[in-house]
Design an enzyme around this catalytic site. Structure first.
Site, PDB file in Angstrom:
ATOM      1  N   ASP A  70       2.037  40.241  61.731  1.00  0.00           N
ATOM      2  CA  ASP A  70       1.720  41.587  61.273  1.00  0.00           C
ATOM      3  C   ASP A  70       0.219  41.834  61.322  1.00  0.00           C
ATOM      4  O   ASP A  70      -0.590  40.923  61.178  1.00  0.00           O
ATOM      5  CB  ASP A  70       2.282  41.864  59.883  1.00  0.00           C
ATOM      6  CG  ASP A  70       2.275  40.654  58.960  1.00  0.00           C
ATOM      7  OD1 ASP A  70       1.711  39.611  59.332  1.00  0.00           O
ATOM      8  OD2 ASP A  70       2.830  40.747  57.860  1.00  0.00           O
ATOM      9  N   GLU A 129       2.755  46.587  55.660  1.00  0.00           N
ATOM     10  CA  GLU A 129       2.529  46.916  54.256  1.00  0.00           C
ATOM     11  C   GLU A 129       3.194  48.235  53.861  1.00  0.00           C
ATOM     12  O   GLU A 129       3.551  48.433  52.699  1.00  0.00           O
ATOM     13  CB  GLU A 129       1.024  46.993  53.960  1.00  0.00           C
ATOM     14  CG  GLU A 129       0.276  45.677  54.140  1.00  0.00           C
ATOM     15  CD  GLU A 129       0.627  44.645  53.090  1.00  0.00           C
ATOM     16  OE1 GLU A 129       1.344  44.986  52.125  1.00  0.00           O
ATOM     17  OE2 GLU A 129       0.201  43.491  53.228  1.00  0.00           O
TER      18      GLU A 129
END
Length: 381
Positions: A70, A129
């Site tokens: 990520d 997120e």
């Protein structure tokens, strides 16, 4: 090979929020372009413009193994005072995604110069997120055709494990999460004449109090879940009865079945409050791609067996209530997520988070070894 420390520090200085990882995207492409390109195919996608996929063609492929890293950062102002601190005010890699990307690049660099037996796909994913970047990519059929992935792996750094330690478990590693937003609508009035108003402070307070009974009386004591209301807004001045209230919170559970049931009970409780207090209650429950991270049993047992004999420190771990949109990908693609210890630092999502960079090389070595091992075992089918 790449300089892991310098790469991590470069990425650390350019943190960007979900779906805005343009500088990070360009930096990653520059690093990847410096690697041998003989077996590499690099792909970007319109639906998720800052994402990067890299396909490495295997020498005798029978399967395709995937690795996800990520990319996004958090709206947290860094206070570490490191010489390579964030250069973007109010944003930092307080969750360690700079390490995640660096480990992925280290693994990629090895296989770019040592052709793997099976195909490999590296997915540099935006928006973990928030906005569920993994779900966006999967739902857009990114992982189809030549980009189909048979098994998927990924890590998350963890500050309470020694630097370089690998840890995981069979089954649920992270909880699934869902955002809760609730609006109460009654009638504003003078504080001296409550009979002429409908007080939403009272109604919303009753809801919050009753909410705490859902987990205690609806989830088995041997299971785990949590519901938290973190934001409660109502009223404008002390002598006016609030005719509206706004709540925001989160629910978390280790199974998708428990999460679905918690959502149902919240809706039922809200309906009861609406009737009891003669008000309107509007509930929004948004899960997106934040499913429980459930590790495939067979793959994870093989991962554990390998790591226990590899030159790396390994620990079995318990599940935690942390959320991750990797859970959505594992819901569709079998695989494993694991923790990478980053030493004694402050907790994730804090302004002083400062992971130990000594964790980088052991993680790269461990995953190069494991992916090579996994290729030697051949396809699951």
């Amino acid at each position: 090979m790449i300089d892991l420390i310098q790469t991590r520090r470069d990425l650390h200085q350019i943190p960007e929020l979900a779906l805005n990882e343009t500088e990070t995207h360009d930096y990653l492409l520059q690093v990847i372009a410096q690697l041998p390109q003989t077996w590499l195919t690099v792909r970007t996608i319109k639906v998720l413009p800052t994402a990067i996929l890299v396909h490495i063609t295997g020498s005798q492929p029978t399967q395709t193994l995937g690795y996800r890293a990520d990319m996004d950062a958090l709206p947290v102002d860094e206070t570490t005072e490191l010489p390579f601190s964030s250069t973007h005010a109010g944003i930092s890699h307080a969750c360690g995604h700079d390490l995640h990307m660096t480990v992925a690049l280290g693994i990629l660099a090895h296989f770019a110069t040592h052709q793997p037996k099976d195909n490999l796909i590296f997915f540099f994913q935006p928006a973990e997120e928030s906005h569920s970047g993994g779900k966006i990519a999967y739902d857009a059929d990114v992982f189809t055709g030549d980009w189909h992935i048979d098994e998927l792996y990924g890590l998350h750094d963890r500050p309470n494990l020694p630097a370089g330690t690998i840890a995981t478990r069979i089954g649920t590693l992270f909880a699934g999460t869902s955002e809760i937003t609730i609006d109460f609508t009654g009638r504003t009035g003078h504080a001296a004449f409550p009979q002429a108003a409908n007080d939403m402070v009272v109604a919303a307070s009753a809801f919050v109090t009753q909410l705490q009974s859902i987990v205690a009386r609806n989830i088995a004591p041997t299971a785990s879940a949590v519901i938290t209301i973190g934001k409660f807004e109502a009223g404008t001045i002390r002598n006016v009865i609030a005719g509206a209230a706004h709540l925001e919170g989160t629910l978390r559970g280790f199974t998708q079945e428990d999460i679905a049931y918690l959502k149902q009970r919240i809706q039922e409780l809200a309906s009861g409050i609406a009737k009891s207090y003669n008000c309107d209650v509007h509930v929004t429950l948004e899960q997106g791609g934040y499913y429980p991270v459930v590790n495939d049993a067979a793959i994870t047992q093989d991962f554990i067996t390998y790591m226990q004999t590899a030159p790396v420190d390994f620990e079995r771990t318990e599940p935690v209530m942390t959320g991750e949109d990797f859970g959505y990908l594992l819901h569709h693609i079998p695989g494993t997520m694991f923790w990478l210890g980053v030493g004694d630092t402050t907790e994730l999502h804090t302004s002083t988070f400062n992971p130990d960079e000594h964790a980088l090389q052991p993680a790269v070595n461990a995953m190069i070894g494991y992916l090579t091992h996994r290729m030697q075992k051949g396809s699951r089918s």
